[in-house]
Design a protein around this motif. Structure first.
Motif, PDB file in Angstrom:
ATOM      1  N   GLU A  10     -12.759  -3.594   2.276  1.00 26.52           N
ATOM      2  CA  GLU A  10     -11.691  -2.786   2.857  1.00 26.52           C
ATOM      3  C   GLU A  10     -10.704  -3.665   3.626  1.00 26.52           C
ATOM      4  OE1 GLU A  10     -11.704   1.685   4.694  1.00 26.52           O
ATOM      5  OE2 GLU A  10     -13.059   0.211   5.609  1.00 26.52           O
ATOM      6  N   HIS A  11     -11.223  -4.619   4.393  1.00 30.90           N
ATOM      7  CA  HIS A  11     -10.355  -5.542   5.132  1.00 30.90           C
ATOM      8  C   HIS A  11      -9.526  -6.397   4.170  1.00 30.90           C
ATOM      9  CE1 HIS A  11     -11.998  -4.262   8.838  1.00 30.90           C
ATOM     10  NE2 HIS A  11     -13.151  -4.937   8.773  1.00 30.90           N
ATOM     11  N   PHE A  12     -10.150  -6.842   3.071  1.00 29.19           N
ATOM     12  CA  PHE A  12      -9.439  -7.661   2.082  1.00 29.19           C
ATOM     13  C   PHE A  12      -8.300  -6.874   1.455  1.00 29.19           C
ATOM     14  CE2 PHE A  12      -8.988  -8.862  -2.439  1.00 29.19           C
ATOM     15  CZ  PHE A  12      -8.512 -10.161  -2.278  1.00 29.19           C
ATOM     16  N   VAL A  13      -8.578  -5.621   1.072  1.00 29.99           N
ATOM     17  CA  VAL A  13      -7.557  -4.779   0.456  1.00 29.99           C
ATOM     18  C   VAL A  13      -6.409  -4.536   1.431  1.00 29.99           C
ATOM     19  CG1 VAL A  13      -7.086  -2.463  -0.435  1.00 29.99           C
ATOM     20  CG2 VAL A  13      -9.156  -3.679  -1.163  1.00 29.99           C
ATOM     21  N   GLU A  14      -6.755  -4.229   2.659  1.00 35.84           N
ATOM     22  CA  GLU A  14      -5.718  -3.980   3.659  1.00 35.84           C
ATOM     23  C   GLU A  14      -4.857  -5.225   3.879  1.00 35.84           C
ATOM     24  OE1 GLU A  14      -7.729  -2.657   7.122  1.00 35.84           O
ATOM     25  OE2 GLU A  14      -8.171  -0.646   6.335  1.00 35.84           O
TER      26      GLU A  14
END
Length: 791
Positions: A10-14
């Motif tokens: 999720e952090h990577f996508v954001e």
């Protein structure tokens, strides 16, 4: 509660979406750099890349090819429609070819042999003298008496009549070999073709075959190949636009495929690799994978907007978050399956494996990351670009999948799959390793090359050759009567194989000289009784260096037995190799030993043996890679076994079709087969992962299957239909191999999509694997009819 891995994702996508300007700038800069490198990649075939150098046959071939002949020999036939070749006009054509061949790039002038060369000699003797002279000499016979005398000389020369002049006297053969390190098909082919074309006509046909001519034809058709490739891409664009109904659904998948190709070709340039025209089909396969991953993301993006997501950034982020795991899993599985081909000890396969792996891995960036980043820039529009709506048709197909899966029809699907697997698996054992037909499988049977090959094989002993070398334990060993008798015995033994049209060895030369020395008395047509006598007979033969090189080395320690073949099919070569080995075991020689094998057939035998081992290893290792990838991704070994079902089914059906259509497992098909392992499972990842993700929100399995098929299934349908329809254009290729690979790609895509849409949901519903449904004792049972209605 979200697990730690999900939070990291999720952090990577954001981060990718929030810093999209920086991400896009870095991507654009790298793409420009790789594009500059990519345009410098050469499209050519390097013959040495086709040889498994560690194989014993190749070592023998490379050791003796300069003397006994390489695998690049070209055979040229001059044939008359009426009469015989013993006409001045015809003999002048033969002489012109013989005189001009040494001017062709890379030709070994000592290996030009024809009726008009000094290599074929007429030996006559009488009580007073022995005369050895070229059969035709430097001048073409002028009078009828001279023409008749030449014909009589040919008829009385067993090493010429039938070998270089056909039995019906209507054709003559010219053979030429090349310095192996100077072979350049792009130069040899046009030069020989120009020479051949200039002499055809007036009732004379000129045919030319050999590896330089074959790969010259491949390069000749390269512009056509590129036209078909570009037309296929154009068709793909049109079909994507028709089915997706949006510009984003058309252009972004194509951009992903294009940038993947640019990055891969740029990497090829950095590594110093060329791109072989024969493997362009693999390029299309990988491009298809890139487009497929991108289409899934664009489709999910549209679904998010339709579900009420307000901004493009939010929709792109949600699509990337949901599909990143199955996308990356598919990329890693494809790359791993491609990488195992590097274990095949053939430079071309290793280059294809390395570049193919890099190409597949670029999809992780160009499709899985950049497609949602580009989507985040677009306005959140749900408008269509054209009025033609194929979605009702797609929806009907998807509802059929849902209805079949959620009814008792699922057992029928699994039963049919089992029957197809067993039936195709049994028939697939008929798949041949090596060429399955006469002529070259790269070109159609009616092509000029294959018709020329058939004509030469009809009139002469065979255009393809293999030599087995006798290695003596000391200089002069080949003069020993036992050695020469063994060589003659091997020739007789191998001559019993129908595909062997003839043979040649030193044992054919000495009896003729012996006979001539005794006033041409046939009673003395035999070998000498001692090594000394055989040496004297060879001295009387008076060969020059080029003549002797065909039959023995300068020390008379090593000598070849050359076999001429009517074809180089896989079965023909395997039978010949087995028979040679049987003869060697049954007939040991004290003075030395036989070693295999040189010439085109010897090289092909080595390649076939490597492919046979490589085929089994590649498939086994590719399946192992798949199991490991699934086990790591889903933390379950059962997941690997579960996903092997569509893979094995698509491959057994494809191999079954190959066996049925006479498509052999060759250098060209081996990497395609390995990549097919990954190709057979990509669609299944999206469907099964969609079911799994749905079950994270609720415990209704039927609803999860329905939603996954309606969402991920739509992407599967769009990509499989557009790609399958596009590859049909390859059927028009003048290269049979590319047309057949188009067929195989269509089959792989079709079986893979059917497996993903019907078989995988049915298996999930019937077996309810824990890695999909989780540790639930009971899954909610909404009625099948209700789930279908909800769809």
């Amino acid at each position: 509660m979200k697990d730690r891995n999900f939070l990291k994702l999720e952090h990577f996508v954001e981060a990718c979406i929030e810093h999209r300007i920086l991400v896009t700038a870095i991507f654009a800069a790298l793409t420009v750099i790789m594009a500059v490198l990519a345009v410098r990649v050469e499209f050519k075939t390097v013959f040495d890349d086709l040889l498994p150098r560690s194989h014993d046959y190749i070592k023998i071939h490379e050791r003796f090819r300069q003397d006994f002949g390489g695998s690049n020999m070209v055979s040229i036939m001059v044939e008359v429609e009426e009469g015989t070749i013993f006409e001045r006009s015809v003999l002048e054509k033969i002489k012109k070819i013989t005189d001009e061949l040494p001017l062709v790039h890379g030709v070994n002038p000592f290996q030009v042999i024809s009726l008009a060369s000094n290599k074929l000699k007429d030996i006559t003797s009488s009580t007073d003298s022995i005369e050895i002279r070229p059969l035709m000499g430097s001048e073409v016979p002028r009078t009828q008496e001279e023409l008749d005398a030449l014909k009589d000389s040919v008829l009385n020369s067993p090493m010429v009549y039938g070998a270089y002049v056909s039995k019906d006297l209507k054709a003559a053969l010219i053979t030429v070999d090349f310095y192996e390190n100077a072979v350049d098909y792009t130069k040899i082919f046009p030069q020989i073709t120009k020479l051949v074309d200039s002499l055809e006509g007036d009732g004379v046909r000129v045919a030319a075959v050999g590896e330089p001519m074959l790969y010259g034809w491949v390069n000749y058709y390269l512009p056509e190949t590129m036209r078909i490739f570009l037309t296929t891409i154009g068709c793909l664009v049109a079909l994507l636009f028709l089915t997706a109904r949006t510009w984003r659904g058309t252009l972004l998948p194509l951009l992903a495929g294009l940038t993947s190709a640019i990055w891969a070709l740029g990497a090829a340039n950095l590594l110093g690799y060329n791109l072989d025209p024969l493997v362009i089909v693999i390029a299309f396969l990988i491009t298809a994978r890139s487009i497929s991953h991108s289409v899934q993301l664009v489709t999910r993006f549209g679904d998010e907007l339709a579900a009420g997501v307000k901004t493009s950034k939010a929709a792109a982020s949600a699509a990337m978050l949901q599909l990143f795991k199955p996308g990356i899993l598919g990329v890693v599985a494809d790359a791993g399956c491609m990488l195992v081909v590097v274990l095949t000890p053939i430079p071309l396969m290793q280059k294809v494996s390395v570049i193919g792996t890099i190409w597949v891995l670029t999809i992780a960036v160009t499709a899985c990351v950049m497609t949602p980043v580009f989507l985040s820039w677009l306005a959140p529009s749900t408008r269509n670009a054209h009025p033609v709506n194929v979605y009702p048709i797609l929806d009907r197909v998807l509802k059929l999948c849902i209805a079949t899966t959620l009814s008792r029809g699922r057992y029928g699907v699994l039963g049919v799959a089992l029957v197809l697997f067993i039936g195709s698996g049994i028939y697939a054992f008929k798949l041949q390793v090596g060429d399955a037909d006469g002529g070259s499988p790269i070109l159609w049977q009616e092509s000029r090359y294959n018709t020329d090959s058939a004509a030469i094989n009809k009139q002469f002993q065979g255009a393809d050759r293999m030599y087995i070398v006798f290695e003596g334990d000391k200089p002069g060993a080949v003069k020993e009567p036992a050695v020469l008798q063994s060589m003659a015995a091997m020739q007789r033994y191998m001559g019993a194989q129908p595909e062997v049209g003839g043979s040649l060895s030193l044992a054919d030369v000495i009896p003729g000289v012996n006979q001539m020395l005794r006033e041409d008395n046939p009673r003395y047509r035999d070998l000498g009784k001692s090594a000394a006598e055989n040496g004297e007979l060879l001295y009387m033969w008076s060969p020059d260096s080029g003549d002797a090189a065909r039959f023995m080395d300068p020390k008379a320690q090593n000598a070849p037995v050359t076999l001429f073949f009517k074809d180089h099919r896989g079965d023909t070569i395997r039978t010949a190799i087995e028979r040679v080995k049987e003869f060697i075991v049954a007939n040991p020689i004290e003075q030395g030993a036989y070693v295999l094998a040189g010439g085109l057939v010897g090289v092909t035998a080595a390649v076939n043996e490597v492919i046979f081992r490589g085929q089994i290893e590649s498939i086994a290792l590719a399946l192992l890679v798949l199991v490991i990838c699934c086990a790591v991704a889903y933390r379950s070994m059962r997941a690997g076994i579960f996903f092997m079902v569509p893979v094995i089914l698509s491959n057994t059906i494809t191999f079954c079709v190959m066996a049925w259509q006479g498509i052999g497992m060759t250098l060209s098909t081996l990497p395609v087969a390995a990549l097919g392992i990954g190709l057979g499972v990509d669609y299944a990842f999206y469907i099964v992962d969609g079911i799994r993700e749905e079950l994270h929100h609720h415990s209704d399995l039927k609803r999860a299957i329905t939603q996954s098929l309606l969402s991920a299934g739509k992407g599967v349908l769009i990509t499989s239909l557009t790609l399958t329809a596009s590859v049909v254009l390859w059927f028009a290729s003048s290269l049979r191999f590319q047309a057949e690979m188009g067929t195989l790609m269509a089959i792989w895509l079709f079986v893979s999509s059917v497996s993903a849409l019907f078989i995988m949901p049915a298996m999930v519903y019937v077996f309810r694997p824990e890695f999909v449904v989780g540790k639930r004792e009971k899954v909610s049972a909404v009625s099948g009819e209700g789930a279908v209605a909800a769809a």
